[in-house]
Design a protein around this motif. Structure first.
Motif, PDB file in Angstrom:
ATOM      1  N   GLY A   7       0.803  -1.207   0.000  1.00 44.60           N
ATOM      2  CA  GLY A   7       0.000   0.000   0.000  1.00 44.60           C
ATOM      3  C   GLY A   7       0.837   1.258   0.000  1.00 44.60           C
ATOM      4  N   PRO A   8       0.208   2.377  -0.314  1.00 47.94           N
ATOM      5  CA  PRO A   8       0.962   3.635  -0.471  1.00 47.94           C
ATOM      6  C   PRO A   8       1.499   4.221   0.826  1.00 47.94           C
ATOM      7  N   HIS A   9       0.855   3.900   1.948  1.00 46.07           N
ATOM      8  CA  HIS A   9       1.245   4.543   3.212  1.00 46.07           C
ATOM      9  C   HIS A   9       2.198   3.631   3.990  1.00 46.07           C
ATOM     10  N   ILE A  10       3.418   3.589   3.529  1.00 46.44           N
ATOM     11  CA  ILE A  10       4.412   2.755   4.187  1.00 46.44           C
ATOM     12  C   ILE A  10       5.756   3.478   4.213  1.00 46.44           C
ATOM     13  N   THR A  11       6.444   3.350   5.328  1.00 45.76           N
ATOM     14  CA  THR A  11       7.804   3.854   5.449  1.00 45.76           C
ATOM     15  C   THR A  11       8.754   2.672   5.304  1.00 45.76           C
ATOM     16  N   ILE A  12       9.839   2.859   4.561  1.00 48.96           N
ATOM     17  CA  ILE A  12      10.798   1.781   4.348  1.00 48.96           C
ATOM     18  C   ILE A  12      12.143   2.167   4.950  1.00 48.96           C
ATOM     19  N   ILE A  13      12.655   1.286   5.789  1.00 49.49           N
ATOM     20  CA  ILE A  13      13.949   1.490   6.439  1.00 49.49           C
ATOM     21  C   ILE A  13      14.923   0.440   5.912  1.00 49.49           C
ATOM     22  N   ASN A  14      16.089   0.887   5.474  1.00 49.00           N
ATOM     23  CA  ASN A  14      17.153  -0.023   5.046  1.00 49.00           C
ATOM     24  C   ASN A  14      18.276   0.017   6.073  1.00 49.00           C
ATOM     25  N   GLU A  15      18.519  -1.095   6.768  1.00 50.45           N
ATOM     26  CA  GLU A  15      19.665  -1.191   7.674  1.00 50.45           C
ATOM     27  C   GLU A  15      20.789  -1.820   6.848  1.00 50.45           C
ATOM     28  N   VAL A  16      21.657  -0.972   6.312  1.00 50.59           N
ATOM     29  CA  VAL A  16      22.701  -1.389   5.371  1.00 50.59           C
ATOM     30  C   VAL A  16      23.988  -0.635   5.718  1.00 50.59           C
ATOM     31  N   GLY A  17      25.124  -1.203   5.370  1.00 47.14           N
ATOM     32  CA  GLY A  17      26.419  -0.637   5.699  1.00 47.14           C
ATOM     33  C   GLY A  17      26.595   0.814   5.293  1.00 47.14           C
ATOM     34  N   ILE A  18      27.441   1.508   6.029  1.00 46.32           N
ATOM     35  CA  ILE A  18      27.650   2.942   5.839  1.00 46.32           C
ATOM     36  C   ILE A  18      28.243   3.260   4.473  1.00 46.32           C
ATOM     37  N   GLU A  19      28.913   2.285   3.849  1.00 53.52           N
ATOM     38  CA  GLU A  19      29.517   2.530   2.536  1.00 53.52           C
ATOM     39  C   GLU A  19      28.471   2.731   1.448  1.00 53.52           C
ATOM     40  N   GLN A  20      27.205   2.390   1.752  1.00 53.38           N
ATOM     41  CA  GLN A  20      26.114   2.554   0.796  1.00 53.38           C
ATOM     42  C   GLN A  20      25.375   3.880   0.972  1.00 53.38           C
ATOM     43  N   SER A  21      25.900   4.771   1.806  1.00 53.27           N
ATOM     44  CA  SER A  21      25.184   6.014   2.131  1.00 53.27           C
ATOM     45  C   SER A  21      24.883   6.862   0.905  1.00 53.27           C
ATOM     46  N   LEU A  22      25.860   7.060   0.027  1.00 56.16           N
ATOM     47  CA  LEU A  22      25.623   7.863  -1.172  1.00 56.16           C
ATOM     48  C   LEU A  22      24.575   7.204  -2.057  1.00 56.16           C
ATOM     49  N   HIS A  23      24.676   5.904  -2.212  1.00 58.65           N
ATOM     50  CA  HIS A  23      23.703   5.184  -3.040  1.00 58.65           C
ATOM     51  C   HIS A  23      22.287   5.436  -2.544  1.00 58.65           C
ATOM     52  N   PHE A  24      22.087   5.373  -1.228  1.00 57.42           N
ATOM     53  CA  PHE A  24      20.736   5.551  -0.711  1.00 57.42           C
ATOM     54  C   PHE A  24      20.266   7.003  -0.810  1.00 57.42           C
ATOM     55  N   ARG A  25      21.172   7.954  -0.678  1.00 58.64           N
ATOM     56  CA  ARG A  25      20.767   9.346  -0.889  1.00 58.64           C
ATOM     57  C   ARG A  25      20.299   9.545  -2.333  1.00 58.64           C
ATOM     58  N   GLN A  26      21.026   8.959  -3.266  1.00 59.49           N
ATOM     59  CA  GLN A  26      20.627   9.051  -4.678  1.00 59.49           C
ATOM     60  C   GLN A  26      19.300   8.329  -4.905  1.00 59.49           C
ATOM     61  N   LEU A  27      19.193   7.135  -4.365  1.00 58.61           N
ATOM     62  CA  LEU A  27      17.975   6.349  -4.543  1.00 58.61           C
ATOM     63  C   LEU A  27      16.754   7.076  -3.998  1.00 58.61           C
ATOM     64  N   PHE A  28      16.863   7.610  -2.794  1.00 62.24           N
ATOM     65  CA  PHE A  28      15.727   8.308  -2.182  1.00 62.24           C
ATOM     66  C   PHE A  28      15.323   9.524  -3.008  1.00 62.24           C
ATOM     67  N   GLU A  29      16.315  10.244  -3.534  1.00 59.92           N
ATOM     68  CA  GLU A  29      16.026  11.428  -4.346  1.00 59.92           C
ATOM     69  C   GLU A  29      15.273  11.040  -5.616  1.00 59.92           C
ATOM     70  N   VAL A  30      15.732   9.970  -6.275  1.00 58.13           N
ATOM     71  CA  VAL A  30      15.066   9.516  -7.501  1.00 58.13           C
ATOM     72  C   VAL A  30      13.638   9.059  -7.186  1.00 58.13           C
ATOM     73  N   GLU A  31      13.452   8.357  -6.071  1.00 63.04           N
ATOM     74  CA  GLU A  31      12.112   7.879  -5.711  1.00 63.04           C
ATOM     75  C   GLU A  31      11.173   9.039  -5.396  1.00 63.04           C
ATOM     76  N   GLU A  32      11.710  10.129  -4.864  1.00 59.94           N
ATOM     77  CA  GLU A  32      10.885  11.324  -4.660  1.00 59.94           C
ATOM     78  C   GLU A  32      10.550  11.972  -6.005  1.00 59.94           C
ATOM     79  N   MET A  33      11.520  11.995  -6.920  1.00 57.81           N
ATOM     80  CA  MET A  33      11.289  12.566  -8.255  1.00 57.81           C
ATOM     81  C   MET A  33      10.224  11.772  -9.014  1.00 57.81           C
ATOM     82  N   LEU A  34      10.185  10.453  -8.762  1.00 57.90           N
ATOM     83  CA  LEU A  34       9.192   9.591  -9.411  1.00 57.90           C
ATOM     84  C   LEU A  34       7.833   9.640  -8.709  1.00 57.90           C
TER      85      LEU A  34
END
Length: 620
Positions: free
Chosen positions: A381-408
């Protein structure tokens, strides 16, 4: 609920009953929260009465627990923050603020300390009520419903198929499971997700290794416990592949790498032999993972899909990207370029370009992550928050991913959260599966249980597993940890064993009190208070009531270490209380109250360790 008397000076509007229960699940945890908020509002209004402008949305000062319990139960730095605005010294302003404050429920007195801190002392009845609340709420004490009617998906662990579960995987598994537990304890509907790495060229390498140096039929005959020996067989072949591939590179060849790419290409096309080998590898891995999770007392996952599962959603994502007009082509590859920040010559790209598709048409990790989240939105459903517990080396990837998902338009700000964890490292660098320099988690578990068995064989599993998990959870998740057997398996000091022992000691006291005919209750303390008998409040009483606040903070910030460090402090306070107090004494009318304090302490330790995913033994 009683709120402060205004006496014509300060009016405080109580929140609605509905708003109260959206904050917390228990009257007591809400009550402590409201004391803090009521103090904040009274202080802000006092400043306004003096003629100092204080904004409603951000008061600027804090109302916190002082580190030294003798300084009171709450303290504010308001006078220090606003003294310059008032044109007086902080201490003089503190005097003026105190003069404006009228009677506040459960606050027995205020005093001024140091350069101008205002301290607030709770009255004895408050602490008696707190103990009664803990005994009444039992397993639910500390819980709240801040997540009422909210849904959150927590992705954690996320091991790679055909690779060992090493100490490096421990962090995501343990931290993610604790975060999920804390959110569930806070009223959220939690979906536990294990995002498996089950696709990519590495499987071509594994298939080639099995063909060249292994025997897939032999796997079924390997005697193993929890899938460990079968997994080691696959890992040895994987290391062998890279050893041989490195030798080829030195001689200027690359036939093994080419063969691996061809094997994976065949797998993608559904080749029967490649698919059969892949499914064998997958089955061994899942059996192995299940054994690890069971031993670690990790809650069952609601979804365990691999990257391959989400491949069907990639065309949908590509369509969405094209429709949103945010996909650009560069040298044949497709990327998302982010808006620039700044102006003129100082303007720069917010993030590096996010590659979605290679020039040969192949998709990437980023594409599969977008596909995964699109599936999740449709599934939950649309009303869900997603948390990724992933290594710190992926921080840039997730910032990019979140930005693209907001753009979409997939998510709004705040609906995607990355909890980064640091690494376990050797003194001389990082662990690597392909080089074979890893420490298997199974070996650490076995060693921890063995060492705990030297204390008490009957509690070896509970104590050993608890030591491993707590050693991780007592730290802020983003910190790196240098691997040390002694630190990892520390069964003394600020450790889980110390907490478990303190719990067992408390339960033993309660049991002995019952034999002596002394049941835990607070009536004797209330009677003493009514009759005017003075009694020094113990430090234990002054710390126990804070547990709901700690749980709330841990849930809001997604940081289990707040609970872990609080429990260590609480256990130390209890053991001091135990050393200074004759708890079981039929001649002392307060003995039943002391037993109630002891049981309340044990309840908090059990609840606190429980949300961290750690069990407690009744005896040690």
């Amino acid at each position: 609920m009683k709120f402060p008397s205004t006496r014509g000076k300060i009016a405080v509007k109580a929140p609605s009953h509905e708003g109260a229960f959206l904050f917390a699940g228990t009257w007591y945890s809400f009550y402590t929260y409201m004391i803090q908020k009521v103090l904040e509002r009274n202080i802000a209004q006092a400043l306004r009465n003096i003629g100092i402008e204080v904004p409603d949305h951000k008061v600027g000062f804090t109302v916190e627990h002082p580190e030294d319990l003798s300084h009171g139960d709450y303290a504010t730095n308001a006078a220090l923050v606003y003294a310059k605005n008032a044109g007086v010294s902080p201490r003089d302003l503190a005097v003026k603020i105190s003069a404006q404050l009228t009677e506040i429920s459960h606050i027995s007195k205020t005093d001024i300390a140091g350069p101008g801190f205002i301290n607030f002392h709770l009255n004895p009845k408050f602490f008696i009520d707190a103990v009664a609340s803990i005994l009444a709420e039992k397993d639910s004490f500390g819980s709240n419903v801040s997540g009422k009617d909210k849904q959150v998906l927590v992705e954690y662990s996320s091991p790679n198929i055909a690779k060992p579960f090493t100490v490096g995987h421990l962090r995501s598994t343990v931290i993610g499971d604790a975060v999920a537990n804390i959110l569930a304890f806070s009223g959220y509907k939690v979906i536990r997700d294990n995002h498996l790495g089950d696709w990519g060229t590495q499987f071509g390498k594994q298939i080639v290794a099995l063909r060249r140096w292994g025997d897939s039929t032999k796997i079924d005959s390997i005697q193993n416990e929890n899938g460990n020996e079968k997994m080691k067989y696959l890992v040895d072949l994987y290391v062998k592949f890279h050893d041989e591939a490195d030798k080829e590179k030195e001689s200027g060849q690359a036939s093994l790498e080419d063969e691996a790419r061809a094997a994976f290409a065949a797998l993608e096309k559904g080749d029967l032999e490649a698919t059969a080998l892949y499914e064998k590898i997958l089955a061994v891995s899942m059996e192995y993972f299940a054994g690890i999770y069971k031993r670690l007392n990790v809650s069952p996952f609601d979804t365990q899909h691999g990257e391959h599962f989400y491949e069907a959603y990639i065309p949908k994502v590509m369509h969405d990207l094209e429709k949103a007009n945010i996909l650009s082509e560069s040298e044949g590859a497709k990327l998302v370029f982010f808006p620039k920040i700044g102006e003129g010559e100082t303007a720069k790209e917010k993030y590096p370009p996010f590659m979605i598709q290679k020039k040969d048409g192949a998709t990437l990790y980023a594409t599969r992550d977008l596909a995964t989240d699109k599936w999740r939105k449709e599934a939950y459903g649309p009303h869900i928050t997603i948390i990724n517990e992933v290594g710190i080396e992926q921080s840039l990837h997730f910032r990019q991913l979140f930005e693209v998902e907001e753009m979409l338009g997939y998510f709004k700000k705040g609906e995607r959260i990355h909890i980064p964890h640091g690494f376990y490292r050797f003194e001389d660098g990082k662990m690597s599966t392909r080089k074979g320099n890893v420490i298997w988690l199974e070996d650490i578990i076995n060693e921890a249980v063995k060492r705990a068995g030297d204390i008490n064989p009957e509690t070896a599993d509970i104590v050993g597993i608890g030591a491993i998990k707590f050693n991780d959870l007592k730290r802020e998740s983003s910190q790196d940890i240098i691997f040390s057997w002694d630190e990892m398996l520390n069964l003394k000091g600020d450790s889980c064993t110390y907490l478990q022992y303190s719990y067992a000691r408390a339960m033993s006291i309660v049991e002995k009190a019952g034999v002596a005919g002394i049941d835990p209750h607070v009536q004797s303390a209330e009677d003493a208070l009514v009759s005017g008998q003075s009694r020094n409040l113990s430090s234990l009483e002054k710390i126990m009531y804070r547990f709901p606040e700690v749980v709330l903070r841990a849930g809001v910030e997604h940081q289990p270490h707040y609970i872990a460090t609080y429990l260590v402090e609480l256990a130390g306070t209890f053991n001091t209380f135990y050393g200074n107090t004759v708890i079981i004494d039929k001649k002392n009318e307060l003995s039943s109250y002391y037993v109630a304090l002891t049981l309340a302490f044990a309840t908090i330790i059990k609840n606190g360790l429980g949300v961290l995913g750690i069990a407690v033994p009744e005896k040690m």
